[in-house]
Design a protein around this motif. Sequence first.
Motif, short mmCIF file in Angstrom:
data_model
loop_
_atom_site.label_atom_id
_atom_site.label_comp_id
_atom_site.label_asym_id
_atom_site.label_seq_id
_atom_site.Cartn_x
_atom_site.Cartn_y
_atom_site.Cartn_z
N GLU A 118 0.84 -1.19 0.00
CA GLU A 118 0.00 0.00 0.00
C GLU A 118 0.88 1.25 0.00
OE1 GLU A 118 -3.50 2.13 2.71
OE2 GLU A 118 -2.92 0.03 3.08
N GLY A 119 0.56 2.16 -0.91
CA GLY A 119 1.36 3.38 -1.04
C GLY A 119 2.67 3.16 -1.77
N GLY A 120 2.85 1.97 -2.34
CA GLY A 120 4.11 1.66 -3.02
C GLY A 120 4.04 1.86 -4.52
N TYR A 121 3.03 2.54 -4.96
CA TYR A 121 2.86 2.75 -6.41
C TYR A 121 2.08 4.03 -6.64
CZ TYR A 121 -1.64 0.77 -5.06
OH TYR A 121 -2.83 0.53 -4.42
N ASP A 122 2.30 4.61 -7.80
CA ASP A 122 1.43 5.68 -8.31
C ASP A 122 0.44 5.03 -9.27
OD1 ASP A 122 2.98 7.38 -6.87
OD2 ASP A 122 3.76 8.52 -8.57
N TYR A 123 -0.72 5.66 -9.43
CA TYR A 123 -1.73 5.04 -10.27
C TYR A 123 -2.35 6.05 -11.22
CZ TYR A 123 -5.96 2.65 -11.80
OH TYR A 123 -6.94 2.10 -12.56
#
Length: 482
Positions: free
Chosen positions: A137-142
Amino acid sequence: MDALVKTPAVIAVDLDGTLTPTDTLHEAALCLLRDSPLNLLALPFWLMRGKAALKAQVAARAALDVTVLPYNLPLIAWLKDQRAAGAKIVLSTASDRRVAQAIADHLGVFDDVIASDGTTNNAGPNKRAALDARYGEGGYDYAGNSTSDMPVWAGARQAIVVNASAALARRAAGVTTVAKVFPGHAITPRQWRKLFRVHQWLKNLLQFVPLLAAHEAGNLHALATLLLAFVAFSLCASAVYMTNDLLDLESDRRHPSKRHRPFASAAVPIKLGVTLAPVCAVASLGLGLLVGRTFTVWLVFYFLLTCAYSLRLKRLALIDCLTLAALYTLRIIAGAAAVAITLSFWLLAFSVFIFLSLAFVKRYAELQLLAGAGNDHAHGRGYLVADAPVVQALGIAAGYAAVLVLALYLHGETVVTLYAQPELIWFAVPLMLFWVSWVWMKAHRGEMHDDPIVFALKDRASLVIAQLVALCFLLANQGLGG
């Protein structure tokens, strides 16, 4: 203004409406309708097993060519820059994995693909769960475009908002930082006109020809009836044009100019066309019934023939042009039926030959355009580019045959009963010979950019000739009733 973007470890990108402005499930369903229409009967049963199963079944059967889909080129360019800066680019979509992987392979910008697998529909919370499980969680941009992406943005480090409204961008900003916005584009008035093919409605003025030929132009009741018939045919034509464009997406996207059409370019969503086409058809039928039963029969026949043309006949060489000529002539027949006028053999014969010539002009111009683009065949049509000289010869012969019919008509007895000075109409013969030759010369020079009928309404020489021909008939009519 975009927020400061720090290159993340992972950028996850949605497909439908984001990476491409179209919807790949809708595209695949249209391919299925075009190639295997009976398979559509199975759609409700596939859907009963869930959206993921439906997508898998459609993807397995539809011949969707992902290489011609419209793509969001500014977004792709930005993703390439981010990848070059060290980011991992992931395609995360609710589309079936077959489609997603084909697109990833085609674009060559993605390092990983997460998609629906026939069991799990990778949308909304399911998409977030898959991304959280793989990258934390929070480890990617989307990057997304719709309200269904809100759960994913809520779990992302940053949001990239693509092709969305300002309201949705504000909602995304309420759950995470909006790092970048790729604005969408509203449907313009010009695209609406192109969608309905308003300029093609001019062809429906052919319905007034029988009234003019019968010297009943002053009959106000008949004119009002034909005006209603004109609207009915125009709505019917719009429904058919939309259907044709929806079924012809791949061919249009390979065409130098047709690729800019509303559906082919994805300026107008497919689902809107699927809704509007039947609405126009039903409205057309309602107006047709107001005109009269016989007119409605011809209107329905016109609709069925155009559907047959869209689904199959346009793919058959020569048959397509004969069908186009029939569709033009049907407008005249329907106009006569609307006001209970009996058509003459001469008018029908002239119409068939002149419209066949114009149909061949249309196809010849397309072949010329394709030859200039280096293609060897017309996709979705039964022609090779090498067929152009034969198409040209057939079209010129049909055009001259129409003029011959006009000349023979002037030699008959009917013209004497209708015109006081029928010899004046003979001047129309060389004028028509010139016009047929002129149109074909323009096509040979590659200057036939529009439908031939639309071209004639824009071309100065054609307009002058039309006025002179009309003058011949008016002068020939002088003295009647005196």
